[in-house]
Design a protein around this motif. Structure first.
Motif: not given
Ligand code: UT7
Length: 332
Positions: A38-41, A154-156, A158-160, A218-225, A227-229, A260-262, A314-316
């Motif tokens: 649901s968060r990535t596709g 790192d679950r944030t 390794c799933i990507l 290392f990625q600060e996902g929500s910030t990159v998200y 900028f990417a969009v 997928k959301r981006i 869009f990327g690093g």
């Molecule tokens: O290709 C290079 C450029 N990269 C991108 O374009 C990636 C851009 N970023 C993203 O795609 C998204 O930010 C992610 C997919 C990396 C993360 O999705 P998000 O909706 O931004 O989630 P978030 O980082 O805001 O985290 C939301 C919650 C957090 O929990 P709390 O703090 O709300 O309790 C995270 O700890 O989801 C948690 N979380 C997870 N939960 C289950 C983070 N990773 C996971 C996980 N499984 N793998």
């Protein structure tokens, strides 16, 4: 003088056999299939297994397949550019290794480091050599073994990511096909949000950097998200506008596959329907420099001569950009 353009005359991809599923990741980190989808596709990604298997292994397979498919003699290749952030080693360039192993003995070769925008940067670079009239056959490779820099605790992150490679052959044309326009951008102030902390000249490898797990992406996902969009949509809209293209003129949007959301948000902003968006993130995840050529490879049989394609990434870096190209051949 007649204007030359670079057109893609062949495309080939390569992904390793091993499939890492969301279910398997559930055993490594606290995550679940529902969250990931649901968060990535992403449903699964490919991983290159085995000792001493670097990014070049996948690049070589893609280029060999490309040469065979297009009936090209490797000795006719004059330049190979490889976009990657996971080179086999800091030097020599992975492109040097690929060129050697595919028998492109007359070619010069180099790597480009522009993370997820790497393929677009390399494509535009290769295109310039053709346009200048100095080179007739150029191969552009996008390849990354992301599993070599992913922290599987790192679950944030390794799933990507996944591993893969894609390669295109560029040749010259005087007709209105091929790479028509490109806008490429970078902003180094984005380094803090997406980077590998150690292993470079600023923080060479030490016991301390190893223990601190600094040799991983290392990625600060929500910030990159955010900028990417914004940036992917803005730059794509800019390239469409300056070429007089509306949503209905575009046959395919070929976006970097990070989330997928981006991709959905970018397509919405550009007025392009979901049925015209190339997407394979569900089976490969984010393969960094390989996402765009892997999409073109998967969709090749649906592409027709004259189709307008908008490539966007869009990327690093941050790095980002968009390329407008007119597809040059019908399905074979
Ligand atoms: O290709 C290079 C450029 N990269 C991108 O374009 C990636 C851009 N970023 C993203 O795609 C998204 O930010 C992610 C997919 C990396 C993360 O999705 P998000 O909706 O931004 O989630 P978030 O980082 O805001 O985290 C939301 C919650 C957090 O929990 P709390 O703090 O709300 O309790 C995270 O700890 O989801 C948690 N979380 C997870 N939960 C289950 C983070 N990773 C996971 C996980 N499984 N793998």
């Amino acid at each position: 003088m007649t204007k030359l353009r670079a057109m893609i005359t062949g495309i080939q991809g390569y992904v390793p056999e091993y499939i890492l599923t969301n279910k398997e990741l559930e055993k490594l980190v606290e995550t679940n299939d529902e969250w990931i989808v649901s968060r990535t596709g992403i449903k699964e990604r490919r991983i290159l297994k085995g000792e001493n298997q670097g990014t070049s292994v996948m690049g070589i397979e893609a280029v060999k397949g490309l040469l065979e498919k297009t009936g090209t003699n490797p000795m006719d290749i004059e330049l190979i550019i490889c976009a990657t952030v996971t080179p086999d080693m800091p030097f020599p360039a992975t492109a040097n290794i690929i060129a050697d192993k595919v028998g492109a003995k007359k070619s010069f070769s180099f790597d480009i480091s522009a993370a997820c925008s790497g393929f677009l940067y390399a494509l535009q670079m290769g295109s310039q050599f053709i346009q200048a009239g100095t080179h007739k056959k150029v191969i552009v490779v996008g390849a990354d073994k992301m599993s070599s820099i992913v922290d599987y605790t790192d679950r944030t992150t390794c799933i990507l990511f996944g591993d893969g490679a894609g390669a295109v052959l560029l040749e010259a044309t005087t007709e209105d096909y091929g790479i028509m326009d490109a806008i490429l951008k970078s902003d180094g102030s984005g380094e803090h949000f997406l980077h590998m902390k150690a292993g470079g000249s600023r923080r060479p490898a030490t016991l301390e950097t190893l223990e601190a797990r600094e040799h991983y992406a290392f990625q600060e996902g929500s910030t990159v998200y955010k900028f990417a969009v914004t940036n992917m949509a803005d730059v794509s809209a800019e390239v469409m506008e300056r070429n007089g293209l509306k949503g209905e003129d575009v046959a395919w949007l070929v976006p970097h596959q990070a989330n997928k959301r981006i991709i959905d948000a970018t397509a919405n902003r550009m007025g392009i329907g979901q049925d015209k968006v190339m997407m394979n993130i569900e089976k490969y995840g984010n393969t960094t420099a390989a996402t765009i050529p892997l999409c073109l490879w998967d969709y090749e049989s649906q592409l027709k001569k004259g189709d307008n394609l908008i490539l966007a990434a869009f990327g690093g870096g941050f790095t980002w950009g968009s390329i407008y190209l007119k597809w040059a051949y019908d399905p074979k």
